[in-house]
Scaffold this motif. Sequence first.
Motif: not given
Length: 119
Positions: A24-33, A116-119
Amino acid sequence: MHKSNPIRLKNETKPTNWTNEVTIEYPTTLKPKFTWSDFDITDNEFYFQVISDRDDDSISGTYSYDHFFQYYNTTNIVLNINTATPKDLVVDDTYNFTLMAVSADNWVNLRIQKSFVAE
């Protein structure tokens, strides 16, 4: 209302593999990939991704042929079962990611589930 064709679990003839291994990555805030592997399963045809809240209420459900899904980017989605655009995720809220890797005859080969916890 049609959400999907039946998805079968053939646990007697070919058990479904279960894991929580997903990147789980966050290339954009609140849009996990979310990115996953087939774990040497060779007959997966498509992938069903579900995002749900802490209570397991569905937020988003999509199908793709790829080994990744980014919330809420539909560029690689082949079937979207959402009736409206899903709500935005909230920073620091806990969500669940569930993936089912499915063969051509709707046999679930692999299930990935991870909170997961949203970042």
